[in-house]
Motif scaffolding. Structure first.
Motif, PDB file in Angstrom:
ATOM      1  N   SER A   1     -32.666 -18.369 -52.987  1.00 49.15           N
ATOM      2  CA  SER A   1     -31.859 -17.658 -51.977  1.00 49.15           C
ATOM      3  C   SER A   1     -30.735 -18.541 -51.454  1.00 49.15           C
ATOM      4  O   SER A   1     -29.595 -18.079 -51.244  1.00 49.15           O
TER       5      SER A   1
ATOM      6  N   HIS B   1     -28.526  -8.551 -57.760  1.00 51.11           N
ATOM      7  CA  HIS B   1     -29.786  -7.867 -57.496  1.00 51.11           C
ATOM      8  C   HIS B   1     -30.922  -8.905 -57.490  1.00 51.11           C
ATOM      9  O   HIS B   1     -31.150  -9.588 -58.486  1.00 51.11           O
ATOM     10  N   TRP B   2     -31.620  -8.987 -56.352  1.00 52.33           N
ATOM     11  CA  TRP B   2     -32.644 -10.027 -56.181  1.00 52.33           C
ATOM     12  C   TRP B   2     -34.036  -9.399 -56.264  1.00 52.33           C
ATOM     13  O   TRP B   2     -34.306  -8.362 -55.664  1.00 52.33           O
ATOM     14  N   ASN B   3     -34.928 -10.069 -56.979  1.00 45.84           N
ATOM     15  CA  ASN B   3     -36.341  -9.688 -57.027  1.00 45.84           C
ATOM     16  C   ASN B   3     -37.162 -10.960 -56.793  1.00 45.84           C
ATOM     17  O   ASN B   3     -37.626 -11.616 -57.723  1.00 45.84           O
ATOM     18  N   LEU B   4     -37.294 -11.330 -55.513  1.00 45.00           N
ATOM     19  CA  LEU B   4     -37.950 -12.586 -55.127  1.00 45.00           C
ATOM     20  C   LEU B   4     -39.149 -12.319 -54.238  1.00 45.00           C
ATOM     21  O   LEU B   4     -39.466 -13.104 -53.348  1.00 45.00           O
ATOM     22  N   ALA B   5     -39.834 -11.211 -54.478  1.00 44.75           N
ATOM     23  CA  ALA B   5     -40.910 -10.809 -53.575  1.00 44.75           C
ATOM     24  C   ALA B   5     -42.112 -11.742 -53.651  1.00 44.75           C
ATOM     25  O   ALA B   5     -42.743 -12.036 -52.638  1.00 44.75           O
ATOM     26  N   GLU B   6     -42.451 -12.246 -54.851  1.00 41.34           N
ATOM     27  CA  GLU B   6     -43.671 -13.054 -55.001  1.00 41.34           C
ATOM     28  C   GLU B   6     -43.427 -14.486 -54.539  1.00 41.34           C
ATOM     29  O   GLU B   6     -42.407 -15.090 -54.887  1.00 41.34           O
TER      30      GLU B   6
ATOM     31  N   THR C   1     -34.560 -12.526 -61.183  1.00 40.68           N
ATOM     32  CA  THR C   1     -35.975 -12.169 -61.080  1.00 40.68           C
ATOM     33  C   THR C   1     -36.817 -13.445 -61.040  1.00 40.68           C
ATOM     34  O   THR C   1     -36.652 -14.334 -61.890  1.00 40.68           O
TER      35      THR C   1
ATOM     36  N   TRP D   1     -28.778  -9.716 -62.324  1.00 42.58           N
ATOM     37  CA  TRP D   1     -30.150  -9.588 -61.831  1.00 42.58           C
ATOM     38  C   TRP D   1     -30.818 -10.969 -61.795  1.00 42.58           C
ATOM     39  O   TRP D   1     -30.732 -11.744 -62.756  1.00 42.58           O
TER      40      TRP D   1
ATOM     41  N   SER E   1     -40.876 -14.856 -60.817  1.00 38.18           N
ATOM     42  CA  SER E   1     -42.310 -14.576 -60.910  1.00 38.18           C
ATOM     43  C   SER E   1     -43.046 -15.907 -60.988  1.00 38.18           C
ATOM     44  O   SER E   1     -42.427 -16.968 -61.132  1.00 38.18           O
TER      45      SER E   1
END
Length: 477
Positions: free
Chosen positions: A331, A349-354, A389, A387, A391
């Motif tokens: 981030s 597009h961010w996918n940093l939930a975990e 991502t 994007w 994990s």
């Protein structure tokens, strides 16, 4: 003459074979020794037995006559016939008893004609007669010559028996003594040829067994030493190949670095000289200095990247290690590059939930994320989305609207390699960004891969999800 030469050649070959064959030597030696012993024993018997036999036979007859005399002295005159006839039958003798006026003969004289005779005259008396009587005894004694002749008749059979016994004995001895030696010799030859795939299980408790066990132990230890040397040699060859590759890479790197530095220096020199001499548009330095500054900044950035790479190669893995939260790090890098993306009207597009935590150096991993994200923004067309991502297994940065030729994919982590061959600074960087990404990822035990996708190009950084993962020391100096 030809036959003589063939015979001589055959004799030479036979002698050579005998000289090289321990089994033949032992067989012939033992057989000869046994035959000699048998012949000596046979000759000794042939020489001494007849004489001994004659003496024994004479002594036997003498003892029989003495026993007859003692028996007759206790027998009446009328009963001596039975005693004397018994004696004559036992000894094949003729006996005459007389007193000068009357005599009586017993036995068959004709049966003793072909034998040597022993005659004895003895004065005796009987139980009922006191007058002197003369006892004349003639008994045959078998001569030693008959025994010698008998041995002569048996000689062919005895010789055949001697040869048979000697041959069997020599064969047995040669196999018992030579066979284990042949096995040991064969094992020693294979050992000399460095062939360790053999065993010599003699199962003996004597010196040959000790020798076999010593050879077996030596072969096992030599095999272990050779295996260790081969492994060490393999490691050494791999190290030499790696050093050669590193040396070649270092030469290529500095050659490329010198080439990359030479271009901006040449441009700067030309611009400065043109401004000094007031040539053409360079008469107005104020208009040219911004361009010159950009060249200086480009060269500064290139030198900084070269110094970073040299520092990594010289110092190896950094000492400063800490537990890092990757979502926060990604981030932070995204916020730094957001103005750059907005300038190109791009959406991130961010996918940093975990939550993902790794152990590493913060500044180096931040540089990795920065290079991957900046490359994705730089090489994507304006308005194309990107994007990101994250994990527990990987971090993936994927842009859209662009593809990389398949033939260029294997070389993207090579220093100074660029897909755009013109090396225009407006369309790309120095070619060191991905090389730095690969070097830092390798130091942390991570891996990096770039591949084409349906949407565009994806750069994937794979790492361990465990926070206690130890770094890979592959590039430590």
């Amino acid at each position: 003459m030809r036959s003589l030469k063939l015979y001589e050649g055959w004799g030479t070959d036979l002698g050579t074979k005998l000289n090289r064959s321990l089994s033949a030597k032992v067989f012939l030696g033992v057989a000869g020794l046994l035959i000699l012993c048998c012949l000596v024993i046979y000759g000794s018997i042939l020489l001494f037995l007849p004489k001994s036999y004659t003496v024994v036979a004479s002594q036997r007859v003498t003892e029989g006559i003495q026993q007859l005399t003692d028996t007759l002295s206790q027998t009446t005159y009328g009963e001596i016939g039975t005693v004397i006839e018994t004696f004559c039958q036992e000894y094949q003798a003729t006996v005459t008893v007389g007193n000068g006026t009357d005599s009586q003969s017993y036995g068959q004289a004709a049966s003793n004609a072909e034998k040597e005779a022993m005659s004895t005259v003895t004065e005796i008396s009987f139980a009922d007669q006191t007058g002197p009587f003369l006892l004349t005894v003639t008994a045959p004694v078998s001569p030693g010559g008959e025994l010698t002749a008998a041995f002569g008749d048996l000689l062919p059979f005895l010789l055949l028996l001697i040869l048979l016994i000697a041959g069997l004995g020599a064969l047995l001895c040669s196999r018992v003594l030579v066979r284990p030696i042949q096995d040991l010799s064969q094992a020693a030859r294979r050992l000399a040829d460095l062939d360790m795939t053999w065993s010599c299980p003699l199962g003996r408790a004597d010196e040959l067994g000790d020798l076999a066990r010593s050879l077996h132990t030596m072969s096992r230890r030599l095999s272990a030493a050779m295996t260790s040397l081969e492994e060490a040699n393999q490691v050494l060859q791999e190290d030499m190949a790696r050093l050669t590759l590193l040396s070649q890479q270092r030469r290529d790197f500095f050659a490329a670095a010198s080439h990359e530095l030479k271009t901006p220096l040449t441009i700067l020199k030309g611009q400065v000289e043109s401004m000094v001499w007031g040539i053409g548009q360079y008469k107005n330095p104020q208009a040219i200095l911004p361009e010159t500054l950009r060249e200086v900044e480009h060269m500064e950035k290139l030198v900084k990247e070269i110094l970073d790479i040299s520092k990594l190669e010289m110092e190896g893995y950094p000492d400063t290690m800490e537990s890092l939260s990757l979502p926060a790090l990604v981030s932070r890098v995204g916020e730094e590059l957001l103005p750059f993306a907005k300038a190109k009207d791009m959406t991130l597009h961010w996918n940093l939930a975990e939550p993902v935590t790794v152990t590493g150096n913060a500044s180096l991993l931040e540089k990795v994320v920065h290079n991957l994200l900046s490359n994705a923004i730089r090489h994507a067309p304006s308005g194309a989305p990107v994007w990101v991502t994250l994990s527990p297994q990987f971090l993936r940065v994927e842009n859209s609207g662009v593809r990389i030729p398949e033939e260029d994919l294997p070389f993207l982590f090579t220093p100074f390699y660029r897909v755009e061959k013109s090396r225009n600074k407006a369309t790309g960087g120095s070619g060191l960004g991905l090389y730095l990404v690969h070097a830092i990822a390798t130091m942390h035990g991570f891996s990096c891969q770039i591949q084409n996708t349906d949407r565009g190009v994806a750069a994937t950084l794979r790492f361990s999800p465990r926070s206690d993962r130890a770094p890979c020391p592959a590039n430590q100096k």
